[in-house]
Design a protein around this motif. Structure first.
Motif, PDB file in Angstrom:
ATOM      1  N   PHE A   1      37.038  53.800  29.043  1.00 22.32           N
ATOM      2  CA  PHE A   1      37.801  52.916  30.014  1.00 22.32           C
ATOM      3  C   PHE A   1      38.331  54.014  31.339  1.00 22.32           C
ATOM      4  O   PHE A   1      38.151  53.653  32.530  1.00 22.32           O
ATOM      5  CB  PHE A   1      39.186  52.666  29.229  1.00 22.32           C
ATOM      6  CG  PHE A   1      40.176  52.064  30.256  1.00 22.32           C
ATOM      7  CD1 PHE A   1      40.066  50.742  30.776  1.00 22.32           C
ATOM      8  CD2 PHE A   1      41.353  52.472  30.626  1.00 22.32           C
ATOM      9  CE1 PHE A   1      40.895  49.981  31.630  1.00 22.32           C
ATOM     10  CE2 PHE A   1      42.328  52.035  31.240  1.00 22.32           C
ATOM     11  CZ  PHE A   1      41.952  50.788  32.024  1.00 22.32           C
ATOM     12  N   PHE A   2      38.813  55.240  30.916  1.00 19.51           N
ATOM     13  CA  PHE A   2      39.409  55.898  31.965  1.00 19.51           C
ATOM     14  C   PHE A   2      37.865  56.749  32.639  1.00 19.51           C
ATOM     15  O   PHE A   2      38.203  56.894  33.905  1.00 19.51           O
ATOM     16  CB  PHE A   2      40.118  57.220  31.318  1.00 19.51           C
ATOM     17  CG  PHE A   2      41.668  56.672  31.171  1.00 19.51           C
ATOM     18  CD1 PHE A   2      42.327  56.129  32.294  1.00 19.51           C
ATOM     19  CD2 PHE A   2      41.967  56.500  29.783  1.00 19.51           C
ATOM     20  CE1 PHE A   2      43.448  55.861  31.902  1.00 19.51           C
ATOM     21  CE2 PHE A   2      43.266  55.977  29.638  1.00 19.51           C
ATOM     22  CZ  PHE A   2      44.077  55.664  30.502  1.00 19.51           C
TER      23      PHE A   2
ATOM     24  N   PRO B   1      46.257  36.516  51.175  1.00 14.14           N
ATOM     25  CA  PRO B   1      47.295  36.186  52.246  1.00 14.14           C
ATOM     26  C   PRO B   1      47.419  37.500  53.344  1.00 14.14           C
ATOM     27  O   PRO B   1      48.079  37.467  54.316  1.00 14.14           O
ATOM     28  CB  PRO B   1      48.526  35.854  51.679  1.00 14.14           C
ATOM     29  CG  PRO B   1      48.245  36.309  50.125  1.00 14.14           C
ATOM     30  CD  PRO B   1      46.983  36.215  49.940  1.00 14.14           C
ATOM     31  N   ILE B   2      46.974  38.705  52.956  1.00 12.84           N
ATOM     32  CA  ILE B   2      47.176  39.927  53.702  1.00 12.84           C
ATOM     33  C   ILE B   2      46.000  40.360  54.170  1.00 12.84           C
ATOM     34  O   ILE B   2      44.887  40.304  53.458  1.00 12.84           O
ATOM     35  CB  ILE B   2      48.179  40.898  53.123  1.00 12.84           C
ATOM     36  CG1 ILE B   2      47.594  41.175  51.618  1.00 12.84           C
ATOM     37  CG2 ILE B   2      49.350  40.435  52.953  1.00 12.84           C
ATOM     38  CD1 ILE B   2      48.090  42.360  51.022  1.00 12.84           C
TER      39      ILE B   2
ATOM     40  N   PHE C   1      42.327  47.592  44.218  1.00 10.96           N
ATOM     41  CA  PHE C   1      43.585  47.632  43.737  1.00 10.96           C
ATOM     42  C   PHE C   1      44.298  46.136  42.989  1.00 10.96           C
ATOM     43  O   PHE C   1      44.436  45.596  41.779  1.00 10.96           O
ATOM     44  CB  PHE C   1      44.545  48.052  44.316  1.00 10.96           C
ATOM     45  CG  PHE C   1      46.149  48.090  43.855  1.00 10.96           C
ATOM     46  CD1 PHE C   1      46.486  48.955  42.839  1.00 10.96           C
ATOM     47  CD2 PHE C   1      46.857  47.151  44.228  1.00 10.96           C
ATOM     48  CE1 PHE C   1      47.589  49.073  42.057  1.00 10.96           C
ATOM     49  CE2 PHE C   1      48.273  47.127  43.776  1.00 10.96           C
ATOM     50  CZ  PHE C   1      48.446  47.879  42.756  1.00 10.96           C
ATOM     51  N   ILE C   2      43.881  45.103  43.982  1.00 16.00           N
ATOM     52  CA  ILE C   2      44.277  43.544  43.990  1.00 16.00           C
ATOM     53  C   ILE C   2      43.614  43.170  42.750  1.00 16.00           C
ATOM     54  O   ILE C   2      43.956  42.447  41.928  1.00 16.00           O
ATOM     55  CB  ILE C   2      44.333  42.760  45.070  1.00 16.00           C
ATOM     56  CG1 ILE C   2      45.246  43.321  46.100  1.00 16.00           C
ATOM     57  CG2 ILE C   2      44.412  41.497  44.760  1.00 16.00           C
ATOM     58  CD1 ILE C   2      45.163  42.843  47.676  1.00 16.00           C
TER      59      ILE C   2
ATOM     60  N   LEU D   1      44.214  44.663  39.260  1.00 14.56           N
ATOM     61  CA  LEU D   1      45.794  44.043  38.851  1.00 14.56           C
ATOM     62  C   LEU D   1      45.266  42.659  38.290  1.00 14.56           C
ATOM     63  O   LEU D   1      45.809  42.063  37.236  1.00 14.56           O
ATOM     64  CB  LEU D   1      46.659  43.950  39.980  1.00 14.56           C
ATOM     65  CG  LEU D   1      48.046  44.012  39.437  1.00 14.56           C
ATOM     66  CD1 LEU D   1      48.331  45.175  38.599  1.00 14.56           C
ATOM     67  CD2 LEU D   1      48.705  44.205  40.785  1.00 14.56           C
TER      68      LEU D   1
ATOM     69  N   ALA E   1      43.463  42.431  35.046  1.00 13.53           N
ATOM     70  CA  ALA E   1      44.241  42.783  34.019  1.00 13.53           C
ATOM     71  C   ALA E   1      45.116  41.688  33.561  1.00 13.53           C
ATOM     72  O   ALA E   1      45.235  41.381  32.486  1.00 13.53           O
ATOM     73  CB  ALA E   1      45.287  44.095  34.257  1.00 13.53           C
ATOM     74  N   TYR E   2      45.664  40.808  34.675  1.00 11.14           N
ATOM     75  CA  TYR E   2      46.378  39.683  34.481  1.00 11.14           C
ATOM     76  C   TYR E   2      45.554  38.524  33.639  1.00 11.14           C
ATOM     77  O   TYR E   2      46.057  38.070  32.834  1.00 11.14           O
ATOM     78  CB  TYR E   2      47.170  39.208  35.462  1.00 11.14           C
ATOM     79  CG  TYR E   2      48.182  39.670  35.898  1.00 11.14           C
ATOM     80  CD1 TYR E   2      49.532  39.424  35.307  1.00 11.14           C
ATOM     81  CD2 TYR E   2      48.335  40.786  36.807  1.00 11.14           C
ATOM     82  CE1 TYR E   2      50.929  39.815  35.602  1.00 11.14           C
ATOM     83  CE2 TYR E   2      49.645  41.717  36.751  1.00 11.14           C
ATOM     84  CZ  TYR E   2      50.738  41.040  36.336  1.00 11.14           C
ATOM     85  OH  TYR E   2      52.122  41.605  36.479  1.00 11.14           O
TER      86      TYR E   2
ATOM     87  N   LEU F   1      44.977  39.656  30.149  1.00  7.32           N
ATOM     88  CA  LEU F   1      46.521  39.328  29.327  1.00  7.32           C
ATOM     89  C   LEU F   1      46.733  37.877  29.058  1.00  7.32           C
ATOM     90  O   LEU F   1      46.904  37.602  27.919  1.00  7.32           O
ATOM     91  CB  LEU F   1      47.461  39.950  30.075  1.00  7.32           C
ATOM     92  CG  LEU F   1      47.521  41.427  30.009  1.00  7.32           C
ATOM     93  CD1 LEU F   1      48.823  41.836  30.717  1.00  7.32           C
ATOM     94  CD2 LEU F   1      48.147  41.757  28.475  1.00  7.32           C
ATOM     95  N   ALA F   2      46.595  37.078  30.113  1.00  9.15           N
ATOM     96  CA  ALA F   2      46.658  35.613  29.817  1.00  9.15           C
ATOM     97  C   ALA F   2      45.616  35.142  28.991  1.00  9.15           C
ATOM     98  O   ALA F   2      46.036  34.198  28.102  1.00  9.15           O
ATOM     99  CB  ALA F   2      46.382  35.034  31.061  1.00  9.15           C
TER     100      ALA F   2
ATOM    101  N   VAL G   1      44.147  36.777  26.358  1.00 12.19           N
ATOM    102  CA  VAL G   1      44.840  37.134  25.030  1.00 12.19           C
ATOM    103  C   VAL G   1      45.746  36.161  24.575  1.00 12.19           C
ATOM    104  O   VAL G   1      45.950  35.622  23.399  1.00 12.19           O
ATOM    105  CB  VAL G   1      45.124  38.409  25.168  1.00 12.19           C
ATOM    106  CG1 VAL G   1      46.045  38.902  24.201  1.00 12.19           C
ATOM    107  CG2 VAL G   1      44.046  39.391  24.950  1.00 12.19           C
TER     108      VAL G   1
END
Lengths: 102, 294
Positions: free
Chosen positions: A14-15, A42-43, A52-53, A56, A59-60, A63-64, A66
């Protein structure tokens, strides 16, 4: 010497992937500098912002997945819980989408 | 494009090394623990995403998250309007202004655990001023026995502790409005409310954004005050996220689930920080274009 910190191979992978990503982004930036642009997000974002977005969001998504994978058995009449690899590939696809079109 | 000398980056190398040792490595360790069941230093089992599953499906955690969100929203709903009102009613000039500023700022200087202790005593029915007063008025008030009383007290404590921050930010924002705006308003015969609605509030946008986000982040990470005041009780009525995490990690020493939970908490904070950062940047650019027009 790493024994006492209980490192495991998947975490190392992973790392290494994250470090590889950072190195690749640096090389990419040197070869062709990023341009601030506006996609479906939107940006206005640069390539690094989108990475990055995307990470992130990935990851969400995982998690959702799981959180609801237990209930999916009932929803879709599955025999066992769906594999986490499903959400992994979905999240990577999302990452790619955000990188390209975001 | 002008070539930029990038050698300055080398100068931050010591900081990078320090941060690597104090933040990045520990964070990596947390990731590492989140996929293992550490039974003892010698015995550990790789469990994959099991801890994330159990944490994400944990109803206590979902409860704590929901309480946390509710608390943070309640904090904002009370503190922001109250802070604005306070800033508007503070004297603008002279010794009165200085005196009020000092008075208002006092609660910000008190350490968190002392604030908790103050309110713990303040709310006691036998010796506390507020508790005894409420009891004398006929209220059956008990912040240790009644969940809504506990909520009320924790919220009131946070309002007491942090509304001055919002007020001070707004006060600074109000002082930055040039007199010309007020003169124009009085020439137009604008009412007090119109002045507030069309001059003061728009001009406060920047500081308000900072106040909202600061208060949101801070209240989202609240730990000490409710811990001292109610200890998360009664039951777990005021157990917020960080306290739940501490119970897991330190109390029960469940390193695996605690690590998984920390990472989820980290992701939530990361998302909020990202939104904060972009929002603040956008507020900055909006102000610039606004100045261009005006």
């Amino acid at each position: 010497m790493f024994e006492w910190m209980a490192w495991t191979l998947p975490v190392a992978v992973f790392f290494c992937a994250i470090v590889a990503m950072l190195v690749a982004m640096t090389v990419w930036e040197l070869k062709s500098p990023t341009v601030l642009r506006r996609g479906f997000l939107p940006i206005a974002t640069t390539r690094g912002d989108r990475l990055f977005i995307g990470l992130l969001a990935a990851a969400y998504v995982n998690l959702a997945f799981v959180a609801v994978s237990e209930r999916m058995v009932g929803w879709f009449g599955l025999e066992e819980e769906p594999s986490i690899w499903l959400s992994f590939f979905a999240s990577m696809a999302l990452l790619a989408l955000i990188m390209r079109k975001g | 494009m002008k070539p930029v000398n990038q050698k300055a980056w080398l100068l931050i190398l010591p900081v990078v090394l320090c941060v690597a040792f104090s933040a990045i490595l520990p964070l990596m360790t947390v990731v590492n623990y989140s996929v293992q069941d550490i039974i003892s230093p010698e015995r550990r089992v790789f469990v994959g995403t099991e801890w994330f599953k159990s944490v994400m499906r944990d109803e206590d955690l979902q409860g704590a998250l929901l309480r946390q969100m509710t608390f943070s929203l309640a904090v904002l709903l009370v503190e922001i309007p109250l802070g604005i009102a306070l800033a508007l009613s503070m004297p603008a000039k002279g010794w009165k202004s200085s005196a009020v500023l000092v008075l208002v700022a006092i609660s910000l200087l008190i350490p968190w655990n002392v604030v908790g202790t103050i309110w713990q005593i303040f709310g006691r029915v036998d010796i506390g001023l507020m508790g005894a007063a409420l009891a004398a008025l006929g209220f059956d008030y008990s912040y240790t026995g009644n969940a809504s009383d506990a909520w009320f007290t924790v919220l009131l404590m946070d309002v007491w502790h942090w509304t001055p921050l919002v007020a001070l930010l707004c006060f600074a924002g109000l002082r930055a409005i040039p007199d010309a705006y007020y003169q124009a308003a009085s020439i137009d015969g604008a009412s007090k409310f119109a002045v507030f609605r069309y001059i003061q509030l728009p001009k406060l946008r920047g500081v308000l954004m900072i106040a909202v986000l600061l208060r949101f982040m801070d209240s989202f990470m609240i730990y000490t005050e409710p811990f001292v005041l109610t200890g998360g009780g009664p039951g777990n009525a005021t157990t917020f996220l960080s306290q739940y995490l501490t119970q897991k990690a330190v109390g029960q020493f469940d390193l695996g689930p605690a690590a998984a939970f920390s990472l989820i908490y980290f992701l939530i904070i990361l998302l909020l920080c990202f939104i904060l950062y972009n929002w603040m940047q956008r507020v900055g650019t909006a102000d610039k274009t606004g100045a261009g027009h005006g």
